[in-house]
Structures are given as C-alpha cells and as structure tokens.
Design an enzyme around this catalytic site. Structure first.
Site, PDB file in Angstrom:
ATOM      1  N   SER A 177       0.833  -1.194   0.000  1.00  0.00           N
ATOM      2  CA  SER A 177       0.000   0.000   0.000  1.00  0.00           C
ATOM      3  C   SER A 177       0.878   1.259   0.000  1.00  0.00           C
ATOM      4  O   SER A 177       1.884   1.299  -0.706  1.00  0.00           O
ATOM      5  CB  SER A 177      -0.937  -0.058   1.208  1.00  0.00           C
ATOM      6  N   ASP A 456      -8.042  -5.291  -6.404  1.00  0.00           N
ATOM      7  CA  ASP A 456      -7.716  -4.293  -5.378  1.00  0.00           C
ATOM      8  C   ASP A 456      -8.342  -2.935  -5.741  1.00  0.00           C
ATOM      9  O   ASP A 456      -8.169  -2.464  -6.861  1.00  0.00           O
ATOM     10  CB  ASP A 456      -6.181  -4.169  -5.318  1.00  0.00           C
TER      11      ASP A 456
END
Ligand SMILES: *[C@@H]1O[C@H](CO)[C@@H](O)[C@H](O)[C@H]1NC(C)=O
Ligand SMILES: *[C@@H]1O[C@H](CO)[C@@H](O)[C@H](O)[C@H]1NC(C)=O
Ligand SMILES: *[C@@H]1O[C@H](CO)[C@@H](O)[C@H](O)[C@H]1NC(C)=O
Ligand SMILES: *[C@@H]1O[C@H](CO)[C@@H](O)[C@H](O)[C@H]1NC(C)=O
Ligand SMILES: *[C@@H]1O[C@H](CO)[C@@H](O)[C@H](O)[C@H]1NC(C)=O
Ligand SMILES: *[C@@H]1O[C@H](CO)[C@@H](O)[C@H](O)[C@H]1NC(C)=O
Length: 536
Positions: A177, A456
């Site tokens: 991330s 995602d």
C-alpha cells in the site's frame, strides 16, 4: 467521526485480535507457534534530512526516536536484511509480517533477518509533541524514504553478531500500500545503498479524484446486489439533482438518519458498507482476504441482505415509499438496504446524535483542528499534501455512491484540519508530483519488483493499473499481477506455502525466486554512487 485509515486494511490493524482467535482454534495451531511480541528498539533519526531545502525552513537540527522491531530467528551470518516499511500505522500492527507473512517467508528461505521500521509520525515515532501544521512539515515522502536509507546505513541489532549495515549487507525492502510506494521510491532514490525491494499494491501514479476505487467492486461484486445499489443511487441522484428537499428528508428518515444535515455526510454514511471517502467503520471489499481466518465477510453479508428474496412484506413495502418521486417506479431493495444499514450502523452511535462528529457528521471545523498526534491525522496530512486519490463518485456510468461525493468534500476536511501555520501552509490541492515525479507508471529501478492484485480498489494507481502500458517482466524489473487478489494479499502467510490457494502460492514462490536470484548476484554488485547523500 468514525474515522479509519483506508489504505491499510483493518486486517492488518486487528492482527492482535486475529492471533488470539487462532490460539483458541486448534485447527490453526501452526499459526500460534510464534506469538512472541518484539521489543521496540529506537534509532536517533535526523528530523530534517534536507537542511538546504527551503520547504523545511526553519530547519531543525535535532533527531527523534524512531522505533524498529526485528526478528533474527532465521538469521545466519551472510544473510540479507529484509526491511518491512510500516507505512500508515504503528509498527506493532505489522508484527504478523515477521511471524507468518511475507517477511517470515523470505527470512526462512534465505537465512535473513527481518526488521520493521515505523514510519515517522506514526506509532511512537513522532518528532514533535503535537501535529500542528508547522510541526507536520517534515512529514513528506522524501523525508520518509531518507529515513529508510539512513536506517539501513546505521541500524544496530542488539544480540546479533556482526555489522549488518547497507550497502555491505544486501538490504531488501518490502512495503504494501502506501508503504509500497515508499519502498519503490526508496529503492529508486537510494539504489547505491538499498539493494532491492518489493512494492506491493503501491500507489505510484496518483490522481486527485479517484472514482476507480469503486471499479473492482462494481465489476466483481455480486451483480444483483451491485445493480440494486446502482439503481437506488441513480434514483437518489435524481432527487438531489431536482433539489427535492422533501423527498430527500423522507429518504434520510428511511435510513434512520433524518438528523444528518449535510447531504454529503448522508451520502458517505449510507456508503459505509461499501466504503466511504477516507473512512468507514466496518470492513468492506478492501478487507477481503484469501485466508478464512484473516477474511472479513461483511461486504458479502451486506450484499446478501440487499438482495434477500425472502424479506418480509413490511420491508419490501419500503421499496414503494418513494415511488411517487420516480414516476411510480419502485426502489427495488431499498427496504433491504435501509434495514441492514439501520441494524448494523445506527448502533455505532448510541447517543442517537447522528449529526455530531462523534457519530456521522463531519461538518465541524473544531473537530478537525485538534492537533494531537495520531495516525489518522498523519495520514490525512499526506493525503492532503501529496497523495490525493480522494474517493469520489464516477463522472458517468453506474455508481455505488451518490454523486454529491466529490473532491470538495475531502478537501474541506484538509482545509479545516491544517490551517495556515507560521511557516507552512497546505497546497490548495495535493502536490501530486511528490509521488508522480518518481516516474509514475514508468517508475523503474534495479531490483525493484511490483506485485499487485487484480481486484484491489487501489489497483488503478499501481503498476498494473488498467491505465498503464503492458510491460514484460525481467529479473531486474520483475512484475506480477495476482489474479483475483485484493490489496497486498501477498503480504499474508500461514506458515505453509503448500497449503495456500494456488494463486497466492505462486506469487510467494515467485517472490522467493526473485529475491534468491538477486541475492546470488549481490557479490557482483557495484553500487553506483548517485549524488544523493542522506544527511544526518
Ligand atoms: C505544538 O507544539 C509547539 C512546539 O512544537 C508549540 O509551540 C505549540 O504551542 C503546540 N500547539 C498546541 C496546540 O499544543
Ligand atoms: C558498520 O560498517 C560501516 C561501513 O563499514 C561503518 O561505517 C559503521 O560504523 C559500522 N557500524 C558498526 C556499528 O560497527
Ligand atoms: C444479513 O447480514 C447478517 C449480518 O449482519 C447475516 O448474519 C445474515 O445472514 C444476512 N442475511 C442474509 C439473508 O444473507
Ligand atoms: C417488520 O415486522 C416485524 C414483525 O412484526 C418487526 O419486528 C419489524 O420491526 C418490522 N420491520 C420494519 C422495517 O418495519
Ligand atoms: C465539534 O467538535 C468539537 C471538538 O471535537 C466537539 O467538542 C463538539 O462537540 C463538536 N460539535 C458537534 C456538533 O459535533
Ligand atoms: C553529480 O555530481 C557530479 C560530480 O560532482 C556532477 O558533475 C553532476 O552534475 C552531478 N549530477 C547531478 C544530477 O547533480
């Protein structure tokens, strides 16, 4: 407000809870073997690595205590160091990566040592006692990645023999991330110090409005549920377009939110089961996981409720209440949606004072101005100054959130939270070049790997974005898109690669091979000396 940080999935944040669950379950005995906590070590880190840049004036010369946690269980002299970048949460929330996750996997395969570094302005690694606008001026990507390089050059591991600093020892970074982007930028900038890195679900090409956060949910969610939400949202948008205040009030009351004044607060709140801009109190698409014990089924439970074909008549009756505003057309499944919402979200506000900032209201400057140190505030600062990616409704096509949710909603929080300081002020909109100048989708560095997940919500900011050109992988610039995987799913492990689902297993084997190939070439590495030095 029920603020949470959405870049880091809740799974990471609640690993302590997961661990205790595992201990109670003999089936998962293997996972509870290594539950020991890691003691915190600290390094004296320079607050300002760039004493000649005007941006950081007035310069400070001091240091702050930056925490790190390491595991030397697998280490043998000559082995590499794996540096896990903790990103937007306390280092203590990342222990699972050393115990069962990707760092454990790589350490075991290569006799490595694993270490988590806590990002500046998170956990207990704050340079200042409060996070006023002025004090936050050293929270930038370039300062954060300079910490990583400085740390690699100066780290001490009590109890471990030898000098493991970089570049004499191969240091390989891993981040998921936001920390994935920090990993990529660290390796790119300090390639003469840091040997390599794996950037997982790393947002490397950021944008201001980011409606694509909802794209995988729109595309891969159960389509009867998705279509129901799309149709309900389109009908709500028609009421707000028509400025039909009476109808909107009726709608709010159907959700039990008659008291919530700002239409955007209402829009964000009813979007909680899907994911609201910057925050949501329960788990949703981003918190899905390939391993049952790490998984959170909230999103699918929500969808199954929305599309319940056996709902009682008094709930389906709600689908017809607003039909008078839509040419007699019913709002199919509105009763199910509202009933699920009321049951699961209204109890989060026991006072019933829904418009207050302790519940679902956000329109309160005083609330945002509180300059106490905290992860939420640090992450908001980075969002407002460099990262952007404000979640908004799509400009066209089916939507899962109301179209009143636009850039202005998030930007207002920025403006309230960070009033002009004596020395610095936030930009009108985030300075996205602080990220994108590293190369965007074309970012490359020696021994820098990119791994992403095809479902995602952050995919479109990552290397494998649907907007990015097709490229081929090589040992020096390896890349892998895990089919069907979510947000940095490769970071999770279960101490048994053979027992993992095939696509995760393959991703892990690929990461092991990639790193082993790099390590075999380490003896021939001649760090090219760039002009960048890390001051301290
Ligand atoms: C924040 O800290 C600075 C010193 O770094 C201090 O001057 C200021 O008064 C503090 N602000 C608040 C609101 O506590
Ligand atoms: C480790 O080695 C580096 C490079 O030779 C040196 O600068 C540093 O002082 C050493 N650290 C320790 C703790 O000996
Ligand atoms: C609705 O959601 C609840 C959890 O809030 C779940 O227990 C229940 O099974 C769901 N109902 C349906 C019909 O799927
Ligand atoms: C529907 O009726 C049931 C049973 O009478 C009741 O428990 C429930 O609260 C009602 N739900 C709504 C949304 O009116
Ligand atoms: C606004 O925020 C302040 C500070 O958090 C809080 O004390 C106050 O109750 C809030 N007001 C409302 C209406 O939420
Ligand atoms: C790096 O240093 C060399 C020698 O001092 C100089 O010629 C060159 O212009 C520098 N490059 C950059 C990008 O600053």
């Amino acid at each position: 407000m029920l603020l949470s940080i959405i870049f880091t999935s809740f799974i990471g944040l609640s690993c302590a809870h997961l661990n205790s669950k595992n201990e109670a379950n003999p089936k998962n005995g293997v996972l509870s073997e290594r539950q020991a906590s890691y003691p915190a070590n600290t390094i004296e880190m320079p607050i300002d690595h760039f004493p000649h840049k005007d941006q950081y004036k007035p310069h400070v010369t001091g240091t702050f205590k930056q925490r790190y946690f390491f595991d030397s269980t697998y280490y043998k002299p000559g082995g590499p160091v794996y540096l896990y970048i903790s990103g937007e949460t306390a280092g203590t929330n990342r222990f699972s990566n050393l115990k069962t996750g990707i760092i454990q996997i790589l350490m075991k395969e290569t006799n490595g040592l694993g270490v988590i570094i806590e990002d500046r302005y998170y956990g207990q690694s704050y340079p200042f006692s409060n996070s006023s606008t002025d004090n936050l001026r050293y929270l930038t990507t370039e300062q954060t990645i300079a910490d990583n390089a400085y740390f690699a050059q100066h780290a001490i591991f009590p109890g471990v023999l030898g000098n493991l600093t970089a570049p004499g020892t191969p240091w390989i970074l891993y981040g998921g991330s936001l920390a994935g982007a920090e990993t990529a930028y660290s390796v790119k900038t300090y390639g003469d110090i840091l040997y390599g890195g794996i950037a997982s679900s790393a947002p490397i090409k950021v944008v201001l409005p980011y409606p694509e956060w909802y794209a995988p949910i729109q595309r891969y969610g159960p389509q009867d549920c998705i279509a129901s939400i799309n149709n309900i949202v389109a009908k709500i948008d028609s009421l707000t377009d028509a400025r039909n205040a009476k109808a909107i009030q009726e709608l709010k009351e159907i959700f039990g939110l008659g008291k919530l004044k700002d239409i955007r607060d209402f829009a964000m709140t009813i979007a909680f089961p899907i994911g609201g801009p910057m925050n949501y109190p329960t788990n949703t698409w981003q918190e899905l996981n390939w391993y049952p014990d790490y998984n959170s089924p909230d999103f699918f439970e929500f969808c199954n409720n929305v599309t319940n074909i056996d709902a009682p008549a008094n709930i389906t009756a709600i689908d017809h209440v607003l039909a008078k505003y839509t040419h007699g057309q019913p709002w199919t499944n509105l009763g199910n949606y509202a009933t699920y919402f009321k049951k699961n979200f209204l109890p989060l506000c026991p006072s019933g004072d829904y418009d207050s900032t302790s519940c679902f209201g956000t329109q309160n400057a005083t609330y945002w101005e509180d300059s106490s140190n905290g992860a939420g505030r640090s992450y908001l600062w980075s969002t407002c100054t460099e990262l952007g990616a404000y979640q908004v409704a799509p400009a066209k096509g089916p939507a899962l959130i109301m179209k009143v949710l636009q850039v202005d909603y998030t930007q207002q929080w920025c403006n309230w939270a960070f009033p002009k300081g004596k020395y610095v002020e936030i930009p009108k909109t985030p300075n996205l070049l602080a990220f994108n100048d590293y190369g965007g989708f074309n970012l490359q560095a020696d021994r820098l790997a990119f791994i992403d997940g095809s479902i995602d919500p952050w995919l479109d900011l990552c290397y494998h974005s649907t907007e990015a050109p097709l490229r081929t992988s090589s040992d020096n610039n390896p890349e892998y898109l895990i089919t069907g995987a979510g947000h940095h799913w490769d970071s999770y492990g279960i101490l048994d690669i053979d027992a993992e689902p095939m696509f995760i297993q393959q991703a892990h084997r690929w990461e092991i091979k990639t790193v082993k190939k790099w390590l075999r070439a380490f003896k021939d590495w001649k760090p090219c000396h760039t002009n960048i030095t890390v001051t301290g």
